[in-house]
Structures are given as C-alpha cells and as structure tokens.
Write a protein that holds these residues in place. Structure first.
Motif, mmCIF file in Angstrom:
data_model
loop_
_atom_site.group_PDB
_atom_site.id
_atom_site.type_symbol
_atom_site.label_atom_id
_atom_site.label_comp_id
_atom_site.label_asym_id
_atom_site.label_seq_id
_atom_site.Cartn_x
_atom_site.Cartn_y
_atom_site.Cartn_z
ATOM 1 N N MET A 80 4.410 20.642 7.681
ATOM 2 C CA MET A 80 5.646 19.859 7.732
ATOM 3 C C MET A 80 5.351 18.404 7.390
ATOM 4 O O MET A 80 4.541 17.763 8.034
ATOM 5 C CB MET A 80 6.261 19.953 9.131
ATOM 6 N N ASN A 81 5.971 17.888 6.329
ATOM 7 C CA ASN A 81 5.769 16.496 5.924
ATOM 8 C C ASN A 81 6.492 15.565 6.891
ATOM 9 O O ASN A 81 7.653 15.799 7.237
ATOM 10 C CB ASN A 81 6.317 16.288 4.507
ATOM 11 N N GLN A 82 5.815 14.505 7.342
ATOM 12 C CA GLN A 82 6.416 13.572 8.281
ATOM 13 C C GLN A 82 6.389 12.158 7.713
ATOM 14 O O GLN A 82 5.456 11.782 6.993
ATOM 15 C CB GLN A 82 5.692 13.627 9.627
ATOM 16 N N ASN A 83 7.421 11.379 8.032
ATOM 17 C CA ASN A 83 7.592 10.043 7.471
ATOM 18 C C ASN A 83 7.615 8.989 8.573
ATOM 19 O O ASN A 83 8.258 9.180 9.620
ATOM 20 C CB ASN A 83 8.900 9.965 6.672
ATOM 21 N N LEU A 84 6.939 7.866 8.308
ATOM 22 C CA LEU A 84 6.872 6.742 9.244
ATOM 23 C C LEU A 84 7.472 5.513 8.572
ATOM 24 O O LEU A 84 7.087 5.166 7.454
ATOM 25 C CB LEU A 84 5.421 6.465 9.641
ATOM 26 N N LEU A 85 8.401 4.856 9.251
ATOM 27 C CA LEU A 85 8.979 3.603 8.781
ATOM 28 C C LEU A 85 8.436 2.470 9.643
ATOM 29 O O LEU A 85 8.505 2.527 10.876
ATOM 30 C CB LEU A 85 10.514 3.646 8.872
ATOM 31 N N ILE A 86 7.883 1.419 8.998
ATOM 32 C CA ILE A 86 7.355 0.247 9.708
ATOM 33 C C ILE A 86 8.250 -0.941 9.380
ATOM 34 O O ILE A 86 8.460 -1.260 8.205
ATOM 35 C CB ILE A 86 5.910 -0.056 9.286
ATOM 36 N N VAL A 87 8.782 -1.596 10.410
ATOM 37 C CA VAL A 87 9.709 -2.719 10.210
ATOM 38 C C VAL A 87 9.158 -3.947 10.921
ATOM 39 O O VAL A 87 8.950 -3.928 12.142
ATOM 40 C CB VAL A 87 11.120 -2.387 10.754
ATOM 41 N N ASP A 97 3.779 10.014 5.100
ATOM 42 C CA ASP A 97 4.271 9.027 4.141
ATOM 43 C C ASP A 97 4.682 7.775 4.902
ATOM 44 O O ASP A 97 5.427 7.854 5.894
ATOM 45 C CB ASP A 97 5.470 9.582 3.365
ATOM 46 N N VAL A 98 4.190 6.620 4.455
ATOM 47 C CA VAL A 98 4.425 5.353 5.141
ATOM 48 C C VAL A 98 5.342 4.480 4.294
ATOM 49 O O VAL A 98 5.091 4.276 3.103
ATOM 50 C CB VAL A 98 3.089 4.609 5.399
ATOM 51 N N ASP A 116 10.788 10.449 10.835
ATOM 52 C CA ASP A 116 10.425 11.070 12.107
ATOM 53 C C ASP A 116 10.135 10.010 13.165
ATOM 54 O O ASP A 116 10.483 10.187 14.332
ATOM 55 C CB ASP A 116 9.189 11.950 11.921
ATOM 56 N N VAL A 117 9.467 8.925 12.736
ATOM 57 C CA VAL A 117 9.114 7.850 13.665
ATOM 58 C C VAL A 117 9.373 6.509 12.983
ATOM 59 O O VAL A 117 9.085 6.346 11.795
ATOM 60 C CB VAL A 117 7.627 7.936 14.088
ATOM 61 N N VAL A 118 9.926 5.556 13.752
ATOM 62 C CA VAL A 118 10.101 4.178 13.285
ATOM 63 C C VAL A 118 9.297 3.268 14.202
ATOM 64 O O VAL A 118 9.462 3.310 15.431
ATOM 65 C CB VAL A 118 11.581 3.761 13.276
ATOM 66 N N LEU A 119 8.418 2.474 13.605
ATOM 67 C CA LEU A 119 7.621 1.485 14.331
ATOM 68 C C LEU A 119 8.196 0.119 13.972
ATOM 69 O O LEU A 119 8.077 -0.325 12.831
ATOM 70 C CB LEU A 119 6.154 1.594 13.917
ATOM 71 N N THR A 120 8.851 -0.544 14.917
ATOM 72 C CA THR A 120 9.598 -1.752 14.569
ATOM 73 C C THR A 120 9.356 -2.883 15.555
ATOM 74 O O THR A 120 9.106 -2.663 16.748
ATOM 75 C CB THR A 120 11.109 -1.444 14.496
#
Length: 541
Positions: free
Chosen positions: A1-8, A31-32, A51-55
């Motif tokens: 399962m491909n997972q995506n991370l968003l960094i803000v 994927d970042v 899937d996850v947001v690091l903000t």
C-alpha cells in the motif's frame, strides 16, 4: 500500500531538513510532499490523498489548527502530527483529545520524529484495514455469496458433471437457499418489453418482481431466483419440508402466485412479465435439460406474446433434451476456461463437446452445426478482443471457423477446433507479460528523462498505468531493486558523470540530479560516494 506524507512549515530551513530526512533517511518507502505554507498545503490536499500530515502549528495566514480542520474535510482518516518549536497549551487544548492528533517539539531528536511518523503511518493502515473489514464484511460476503450462487447455478445449467457429493458440499459451503439434491419445480420468467425496448432491462425490476413472487408464496415454500440475460430469470421452487411431496399442490399455489404477481407488477412498475412453469419436479442433474425445454417455449413459440403463464407439460415441451443441446449450453463454460487460461480444463471440456460432433452422421445436422458455430464464434470473439488476429495468422488459417463446408467430415472439423485452440493458448503464453513489460519500460524511460523532476511513486504509477503498490512489486520483481533505490542510484550516476565531464557549479548539478537543496545534495552524495561532490570532482579529474 503506497502511503503519502505532507510536510508543512513556513520556515525554509526546517522544511528542507524535514523533507530531506523523510526522503533519504526514513526506513520505508513513502512519497513526501513539502509545502511552505498552509495555502500550498491546501492545494496539495485537493489532489493527493494523504495518510499523515506533519505540520507546524504557528504559520502566517492560516495556523496548523485551522489547517487540521481542512485536512479532515478532504481526508477524514488522515493522521496529523503537530511539530512546534515551543509548548503552546492553548493550541493543544483545542484538539489534544482528537484520536488522529499528536504533538512533538522540534527540539526532539530526528529518530523521535521519524518514529512518530512511522507510528502514525502504521496506525492509519491498520485502522483502514479494520474499518474496511468491519464496515463491508457483511455486504461483501452477501455480494460474494450472490455471485457464487449464480456461478453455481450457471455450472448446473451448463451440465457440469460433478458427483452428488461434490454438489452437496458446494451447496452447503455456499449456503445455497434451496436443497439442490432434493426435487424442485423450475420456472422461466421474462420481463416483457415493447418492440422499441427490446434489450432494455433493469436489475431493480427483477428485484421488485422477485419480492412480489415471494410475497404471494405460502410460508411453507421457498424460492431462489437466478438472473439470466434479456430480462429472463430462472426460479427454483421447493417445499421448506422435504417430506411434503404434494407436487400437484405446489404447482397449483405457485402458478397462482405468479398470476397474482402479474397484476401487482403491472400496477406497480407499469410492466408485464410472462412465465413458463414446469409441473414435473426436477433435480440438479436434469435442470439443464428442463431449462432448455422452457427456453424453447419462451423464445421459440411465445415470441412477442405478453403477460402469459404457460404450463410447460401441457404445452408440449420435451422433458429430455438431446445431448447436443446440453453440449451447446456448456460453450460459455468453455469460454470462461479460455479467459482464465485454464488450459487443462479447457481441452478436457472441448474434447467432450467435440465427441458430440464426431458422433454426428449428417453434414447438415442442425444441432451439430449450431454446436460447431457456437465454439467457432466464441474463438473468433476471443481472438478479436485479444488483438491476436495478426499473430495467429502465422500459425493457422481462421477462415474455416465460419465455413464448416471446408471440412470433409465432422472429425476433421473437431480436429480443426483443437488446432485453433492450441494456437490461441500458445499466443496467450507469449503475451502474458507484454502489458506489464510495456508499463515497466514507460516508467524506466520516464525516470531516465526526468531525474530532476517528480519521481514519487504516485507519479510513476500514473506513468505506468498501474496502482502504486502493484507497480512497486512489479518493479522489484523485474529489476531486483526497489523504485526508490533505483531512482537514487540513477541520480547519483548522473551526478558523478556531470562532476567529471563538466565544469558546472556543484549546486546546479545537484538540482539536475533532483536535489534542489545544496545541503541535501552534498549530504546524499557523501553517503553514496564516501566523499563530497567537490572531492569527487578533484579526485577523478
């Protein structure tokens, strides 16, 4: 399962540090996506499933708490980790109890931050799996059971020769609603259509009709409806108690239920239906022949007549069909074996069907002709759908499929069907990996031409035309290396080549190799080569 991370984060150095850490130092493939503001983050949230947001918490324009609400609008399951430079309890109290929220100080060690993101990714995946399991289990089981019931009856109608013990076990395993080894009455129903509506049919109308028929049945009878094509359905009727064998009574009340349902269906749906009812009990072994007889009446004799209920035996339907009729009904099963590439099962069944051809004496026997052309049309359709026309022409001529007179005997015709089938299966073996090979080559070509661009797994999946998780498995199976490692290797090879063969600035080379930050390029290159880019250039020049 491909997972995506968003960094803000609105601080460039902090954003670059976090992006580099999760791109090159994280122990799993994700994927970042970096965003330097809440506005940029919103733009990404509108087109990528995260899937996850690091903000960061405090940002100009829109703070992290407000952004959290926007995240939940698009991706309710998404986990959010707030990374803040100081303790702000007022912010924390607003959402501290939310199950999808974590708070971490920026002063924490890298490993702590990576662990928090890793835990959030794992939690997201497990929750998704459990939620899907809990919410859809019953629905999926019911759908699967319906399809398996249909496949079960389809096999019976095709004359699949299983033993009574195998039939019983299969029925019990599927929870089939009728005791298939006991006797039952068979009815063929057709939702009638006007001339301009021929071919028109809706599943909802079949459901409504079935409910009306059940509503008019006495409580001591049970029924099963099997959908066919062209608005037709087959119904099996049986007493709830196997000891109640008064079939004259069962036929009478069932015929009355059908007639009552005709009135209700006409008033409710403004449609009409016709039915052909057999009064002689059938069993699983004779259902194919009974169905063929009922269909002969409905299609061959009733034609466009509407709202008719016919007693099959009175009308004169044959109780036993010739073997060739049963053989024709098994051609769809032959087609399914071909589509599933079940070679052994296909040729075993083809051998049985061709036995009926070989037994035929007359070259003009209509049933033998129907059987031959049923098989030949099935083969032609498969060859056309699979774009096998040109390739198979090198193996065998296809013109005889539509010209049975080209054969000197039915034995020769049967042999020819075998030869065409062998040629088709041989081609399928050659073409098995063509689709995946082409997709993989598109991905490799795209990587080679876009080393400075977006090479996330999500983007490469779009290029390949497969979902991300499948592409990841396919890539590793064929190249023996993961996509991220392959991209990393190609970028480093490009950097080495440019450092030695050109006098370009090291920062420019890093950007062309996909590293917009000079620090991240230097750090990654040193990890790869053991020395800095400048030292590598000096050493090799």
């Amino acid at each position: 399962m491909n997972q995506n991370l968003l960094i803000v984060d609105d601080e460039y150095d902090a954003l670059a540090w976090l992006e580099e850490m999760f791109r090159y130092e994280f122990d799993r493939e994700i994927d970042v996506y970096p965003a330097s503001s809440a506005a940029n983050a919103l733009e990404l949230l509108n087109r990528v499933n995260f899937d996850v947001v690091l903000t960061d918490v405090r940002m100009p324009g829109m703070d992290g708490i407000t952004l959290f609400q926007k995240i939940k609008d698009n991706w309710p399951r998404c986990k959010t980790i707030f990374l803040t430079g100081y303790r702000n309890f007022d912010d924390m109290y607003k959402i501290i109890n939310h199950k999808d929220v974590r708070f971490i100080l920026k002063s924490e060690r890298d490993e702590v931050i990576k662990q928090a993101v890793g835990d959030a990714l794992d939690e997201f995946r497990m929750e998704l799996e459990q939620e899907n399991l809990n919410q859809t289990r019953q629905e999926d089981l019911e759908k699967a059971r319906c399809w398996m019931h249909r496949e079960f009856v389809d096999d019976l109608l095709k004359g699949v020769a299983d033993s009574s013990d195998e039939i019983r076990k299969r029925a019990e395993r599927l929870g089939f609603p009728v005791r298939i080894l006991d006797s039952f009455l068979v009815t063929l129903v057709r939702i009638d259509a006007a001339e301009e509506e021929r071919g028109y049919h809706r599943e909802e109308e079949v459901e409504v009709l079935y409910r009306m028929l059940r509503r008019n049945l006495p409580q001591d009878l049970q029924a099963y409806l099997h959908r066919l094509e062209n608005g037709q359905s087959l119904l099996l009727i049986q007493p709830m108690d196997s000891r109640n064998g008064d079939w004259n009574r069962v036929f009478a009340v069932w015929k009355g239920a059908v007639e009552y349902a005709q009135v209700s269906f006409r008033k409710c749906c403004h449609r009409r239906f016709s039915a052909v009812i057999a009064s002689t009990p059938a069993c699983y072994g004779s259902i194919a022949g009974v169905y063929a007889g009922l269909r002969q009446i409905l299609v061959g004799y009733l034609g466009g007549e509407q709202e008719v209920v016919v007693h099959a035996e009175t009308f004169g339907a044959e109780k036993k069909e010739e073997k060739q009729t049963d053989a024709i009904h098994r051609v769809p099963l032959l087609k399914s074996y071909l589509e599933l590439q079940r070679r052994m099962s296909y040729f075993e069944l083809l051998d049985q069907l061709c036995e009926e051809l070989v037994k035929t004496i007359s070259r003009h026997d209509t049933r033998a002709l129907e059987l031959y052309y049923s098989i030949s049309v099935m083969l032609l359709q498969f060859i056309n759908d699979g774009k096998l026309n040109e390739k198979i022409a090198f193996s065998i001529g296809l013109y005889k499929l539509t010209k049975v007179d080209e054969h000197d005997s039915w034995t020769e015709a049967a042999r020819y069907l075998f030869e065409v089938s062998v040629a088709v299966f041989d081609l399928l073996g050659e073409n098995e990996h063509v689709l995946s090979d082409r997709a993989l080559q598109r991905v490799l070509d795209y990587i080679a031409g876009n080393l400075s661009g977006d090479l996330t797994l999500t983007r490469l999946a779009q290029v390949g035309g497969f979902n991300a998780s499948y592409l990841s498995r396919l890539f590793k199976q064929n190249t023996k290396i993961s996509i991220s490692d392959y991209v990393y290797q190609k970028r480093m090879e490009l950097a080495e080549r440019l450092l030695v063969q050109t006098n370009r600035k090291i920062q420019d080379i890093g950007e062309e190799a996909g590293y917009p930050s000079a620090q991240s390029f230097a750090r990654t290159f040193r990890s790869y080569a053991g020395i800095s880019p400048a030292e590598y250039r000096e050493l090799h020049k």
